[in-house]
Design a protein around this motif. Structure first.
Motif, short mmCIF file in Angstrom:
data_model
loop_
_atom_site.label_atom_id
_atom_site.label_comp_id
_atom_site.label_asym_id
_atom_site.label_seq_id
_atom_site.Cartn_x
_atom_site.Cartn_y
_atom_site.Cartn_z
N ALA A 1 29.78 85.04 37.34
CA ALA A 1 29.41 83.62 37.34
C ALA A 1 30.54 82.75 36.79
O ALA A 1 30.83 81.67 37.32
N VAL A 2 31.19 83.23 35.74
CA VAL A 2 32.30 82.48 35.15
C VAL A 2 33.47 82.38 36.13
O VAL A 2 34.09 81.31 36.29
N VAL A 3 33.78 83.48 36.82
CA VAL A 3 34.88 83.47 37.79
C VAL A 3 34.57 82.50 38.93
O VAL A 3 35.45 81.73 39.37
N VAL A 4 33.34 82.50 39.41
CA VAL A 4 32.96 81.57 40.48
C VAL A 4 33.10 80.13 40.01
O VAL A 4 33.64 79.26 40.73
N ALA A 5 32.63 79.85 38.79
CA ALA A 5 32.63 78.47 38.30
C ALA A 5 34.02 77.97 37.93
O ALA A 5 34.35 76.81 38.19
N LEU A 6 34.83 78.83 37.31
CA LEU A 6 36.12 78.36 36.80
C LEU A 6 37.28 78.56 37.75
O LEU A 6 38.26 77.82 37.70
N VAL A 7 37.19 79.57 38.61
CA VAL A 7 38.30 79.86 39.53
C VAL A 7 38.01 79.31 40.92
O VAL A 7 38.92 79.01 41.69
N GLY A 8 36.72 79.22 41.26
CA GLY A 8 36.36 78.68 42.57
C GLY A 8 36.25 79.73 43.66
O GLY A 8 36.24 79.38 44.85
N LEU A 9 36.13 81.00 43.30
CA LEU A 9 35.98 82.04 44.30
C LEU A 9 34.55 82.07 44.84
O LEU A 9 33.61 81.61 44.18
N GLU A 10 34.41 82.62 46.04
CA GLU A 10 33.07 82.88 46.57
C GLU A 10 32.44 84.01 45.78
O GLU A 10 33.12 84.90 45.26
N LEU A 11 31.10 84.00 45.70
CA LEU A 11 30.40 84.98 44.89
C LEU A 11 30.66 86.42 45.33
O LEU A 11 30.86 87.29 44.48
N PRO A 12 30.70 86.76 46.64
CA PRO A 12 31.02 88.14 47.03
C PRO A 12 32.40 88.59 46.56
O PRO A 12 32.57 89.72 46.11
N ALA A 13 33.40 87.70 46.65
CA ALA A 13 34.73 88.06 46.19
C ALA A 13 34.76 88.25 44.68
O ALA A 13 35.37 89.20 44.17
N GLY B 1 43.38 90.37 46.74
CA GLY B 1 43.98 89.14 47.23
C GLY B 1 43.39 87.87 46.67
O GLY B 1 43.55 86.80 47.28
N GLU B 2 42.71 87.97 45.53
CA GLU B 2 42.10 86.79 44.90
C GLU B 2 42.54 86.72 43.43
O GLU B 2 41.77 86.99 42.52
N PRO B 3 43.81 86.38 43.18
CA PRO B 3 44.32 86.44 41.81
C PRO B 3 43.62 85.47 40.87
O PRO B 3 43.27 84.35 41.24
N VAL B 4 43.40 85.93 39.66
CA VAL B 4 42.83 85.12 38.58
C VAL B 4 43.90 84.97 37.50
O VAL B 4 44.54 85.97 37.14
N PRO B 5 44.15 83.77 36.99
CA PRO B 5 45.19 83.61 35.97
C PRO B 5 44.97 84.51 34.76
O PRO B 5 43.85 84.62 34.25
#
Length: 368
Positions: free
Chosen positions: A300-312, A264-268
């Motif tokens: 780390a890249v997903v957290v920084a660029l997508v804005g997700l929480e680190l556990p997700a 439930g956390e889509p990434v482009p």
């Protein structure tokens, strides 16, 4: 035995690094994210990986048919696909195995088919170059889409990825140009490396000393480049290999998209196309498949660029690597076991042998 110990030690260190990362993030939070996985969406990533390796093996098969016409018609079917996956298995489990990818794949294919090793190595080298070009093309397309659709400023991390992408393109382009156009220089480097090997390993192994003899190395070098030229000369097959390579990369990147969507956390997908190839190229962790370092960097890249929480982000990366790396290791391991245990050519019925009196051994045995 030493190689096996290095592989085992590499996996132990890699799993320790992954376990440490999960412990820092928080196992309970990650498990909570994994509890909501949508199975159908996630399963689609596994199918995409199978299709990706089929495309890459087809690219090699088509180029190999052009390099060695006599053997080209014999290359194909389950025997060839298993041999290809066996070579991919070696790439994934040996530390820094991707640097020797064409060697592993060509050896496995030549051993299980009628293709000569030099022809298989030349075709595998061309496919490797085409694959790198395809990954960079997809990364460039993904970067263009991300820049066109992004409203925010360029962050320092994104700028670092841009620099890494530019450095990778220049370095890989220079290496390809060197291999293609500066053959005399490459031959001198190969002969010097063979001389070093002959002076060191050759002292303890007569087989290695004979294999690294300058005349033999030069002859092999000439045979290899002759096959390399034949592979590049068939422009139609090279273009078809490029199509299969791009399709393979597009499918191979899909598991990251499906893994994050499954929780439930889509990434482009455009960001996936840019980030994964760049991180794969700049990842210098000397462990099997870049385990440990690649996961940390990608999360780390997903957290920084997508804005997700680190556990997700960690849960999504875990699911992605399960389908993108460990599933490949499983398929490659099964293929390796199959080609190792398979009887290549079952013997036919034994013909009766003649005894001195003219009777057959079979009839003599029966009479006893």
């Amino acid at each position: 035995m030493r190689r096996l110990l290095r592989v085992v030690l590499g996996f132990a260190l890699a799993l320790l690094a992954v376990g440490g990362f999960l412990w820092i993030v928080g196992p309970r939070q990650v498990l909570a994210e994994l509890a909501g996985v949508e199975p159908v969406t996630y399963a689609a990533g596994f199918l995409a990986v199978v299709a990706a390796f089929y495309c890459w093996s087809e690219a090699l098969r088509r180029l190999l048919a052009g390099v060695d016409g006599d053997a080209g018609g014999e290359v194909g079917g389950p025997r060839y696909r298993a041999a290809f996956m066996s070579g991919e298995f070696a790439k994934q489990v040996v530390p820094m195995g991707h640097s020797g990818g064409p060697v592993f794949v060509s050896y496995a294919v030549s051993r299980e088919t009628d293709a000569p090793y030099e022809a298989a190595l030349a075709a595998a080298t061309v496919v490797e170059l085409v694959n790198i070009g395809a990954s960079m093309a997809l990364a460039g397309a993904g970067l263009g889409i991300v820049l066109l659709t992004s409203d925010g400023p360029i962050t320092p991390l994104f700028a670092a990825l841009l620099v890494g992408f530019a450095v990778a393109v220049v370095a890989l382009g220079g290496a390809a140009l060197l291999v293609y156009s500066r053959r005399a220089l490459v031959e001198r480097l190969v002969l010097r490396a063979a001389g070093v090997g002959r002076a060191t390993v050759g002292r303890f192994s007569a087989r290695a000393r004979d294999a690294l003899e300058p005349g033999r190395v030069a002859a092999t070098f000439g045979t290899y480049y002759a096959a390399f030229d034949r592979a590049l000369a068939d422009r139609t097959q090279v273009r078809r290999a490029a199509v299969f390579s791009i399709l393979g990369w597009a499918l191979f990147l899909a598991p990251m998209y499906t893994s994050f969507r499954a929780i439930g956390e889509p990434v482009p997908y455009a960001l996936v196309c840019f980030v994964v190839p760049v991180l794969s190229l700049v990842n210098v962790v000397p462990l099997p498949g870049g385990l440990g370092g690649f996961e940390v960097a990608l999360a780390a890249v997903v957290v920084a660029l997508v804005g997700l929480e680190l556990p997700a982000a960690t849960a999504g990366v875990f699911l992605y690597r399960l389908s993108n790396y460990w599933f490949v290791v499983l398929l490659g391991g099964l293929a390796t076991a199959w080609v190792s245990a398979r009887v290549a050519d079952a013997p036919g019925p034994l013909a009766p042998t003649s005894e001195p009196d003219g009777s057959s051994a079979e009839s003599t045995a029966d009479s006893k």
